[in-house]
Design a protein around this motif. Sequence first.
Motif, PDB file in Angstrom:
ATOM      1  N   SER A  64      -6.793   3.897   8.329  1.00 51.18           N
ATOM      2  CA  SER A  64      -6.475   4.996   7.456  1.00 51.18           C
ATOM      3  C   SER A  64      -6.201   6.341   8.009  1.00 51.18           C
ATOM      4  O   SER A  64      -5.259   6.938   7.707  1.00 51.18           O
ATOM      5  CB  SER A  64      -6.995   5.372   5.809  1.00 51.18           C
ATOM      6  N   LEU A  65      -7.236   6.486   8.768  1.00 49.28           N
ATOM      7  CA  LEU A  65      -7.166   7.772   9.575  1.00 49.28           C
ATOM      8  C   LEU A  65      -5.826   7.868  10.564  1.00 49.28           C
ATOM      9  O   LEU A  65      -5.217   8.764  10.630  1.00 49.28           O
ATOM     10  CB  LEU A  65      -8.359   8.037  10.312  1.00 49.28           C
ATOM     11  N   LEU A  91      -1.066   5.182   1.568  1.00 49.56           N
ATOM     12  CA  LEU A  91      -1.300   4.676   0.138  1.00 49.56           C
ATOM     13  C   LEU A  91      -1.462   3.315   0.152  1.00 49.56           C
ATOM     14  O   LEU A  91      -2.515   3.027  -0.823  1.00 49.56           O
ATOM     15  CB  LEU A  91       0.183   5.145  -0.420  1.00 49.56           C
ATOM     16  N   ILE A  92      -0.991   2.534   0.873  1.00 49.61           N
ATOM     17  CA  ILE A  92      -1.323   1.059   0.759  1.00 49.61           C
ATOM     18  C   ILE A  92      -2.488   0.832   1.174  1.00 49.61           C
ATOM     19  O   ILE A  92      -3.576  -0.027   0.419  1.00 49.61           O
ATOM     20  CB  ILE A  92      -0.228   0.414   1.600  1.00 49.61           C
ATOM     21  N   LEU A  93      -3.092   1.377   2.079  1.00 47.47           N
ATOM     22  CA  LEU A  93      -4.468   1.032   2.552  1.00 47.47           C
ATOM     23  C   LEU A  93      -5.405   1.190   1.768  1.00 47.47           C
ATOM     24  O   LEU A  93      -6.491   0.646   1.650  1.00 47.47           O
ATOM     25  CB  LEU A  93      -4.863   1.681   3.991  1.00 47.47           C
ATOM     26  N   SER A  98     -10.695   9.031  -1.455  1.00 47.13           N
ATOM     27  CA  SER A  98      -9.274   9.156  -0.849  1.00 47.13           C
ATOM     28  C   SER A  98      -8.180   8.846  -2.037  1.00 47.13           C
ATOM     29  O   SER A  98      -7.315   9.489  -1.877  1.00 47.13           O
ATOM     30  CB  SER A  98      -8.969   8.030   0.238  1.00 47.13           C
ATOM     31  N   PHE A  99      -8.463   7.867  -2.701  1.00 47.89           N
ATOM     32  CA  PHE A  99      -7.679   7.341  -3.869  1.00 47.89           C
ATOM     33  C   PHE A  99      -7.748   8.610  -4.868  1.00 47.89           C
ATOM     34  O   PHE A  99      -6.508   9.152  -5.261  1.00 47.89           O
ATOM     35  CB  PHE A  99      -8.224   6.292  -4.544  1.00 47.89           C
ATOM     36  N   SER A 100      -8.787   9.659  -4.999  1.00 46.16           N
ATOM     37  CA  SER A 100      -8.654  10.603  -5.946  1.00 46.16           C
ATOM     38  C   SER A 100      -7.740  11.868  -5.051  1.00 46.16           C
ATOM     39  O   SER A 100      -7.028  12.369  -5.840  1.00 46.16           O
ATOM     40  CB  SER A 100     -10.126  11.223  -5.809  1.00 46.16           C
TER      41      SER A 100
END
Length: 105
Positions: free
Chosen positions: A37-38, A49-51, A74-76
Amino acid sequence: MEVKMILAKTTEAELTNFREMKDKNVITAMKFLPILSLYAYHANQNYLLILIVHMVQLTLRHGICKESCYGMASFSFLLCQFEYFEAADHIGRLAVFLLDKCKAE
């Protein structure tokens, strides 16, 4: 955003009752996804977003692990980008609670 709706209704007490992740393949994936994701953040944010959603989905399906904290936080962050501030705040607080529960670093 089915995941958002599920987590927005989840309480700390319910999160406490989530089982611990046992599947070694899923745990390995959860360790790899934050690193990936990084790179996605810098290279192509469409994949980010997908990850992150995938990390949260794995947590909901298979249980919690230390990396679940990263996925939730991260979702937040992503929810803030879409201006879902109330849900982002709630899920961010769940991520902090999970961080304390898992004693993750």
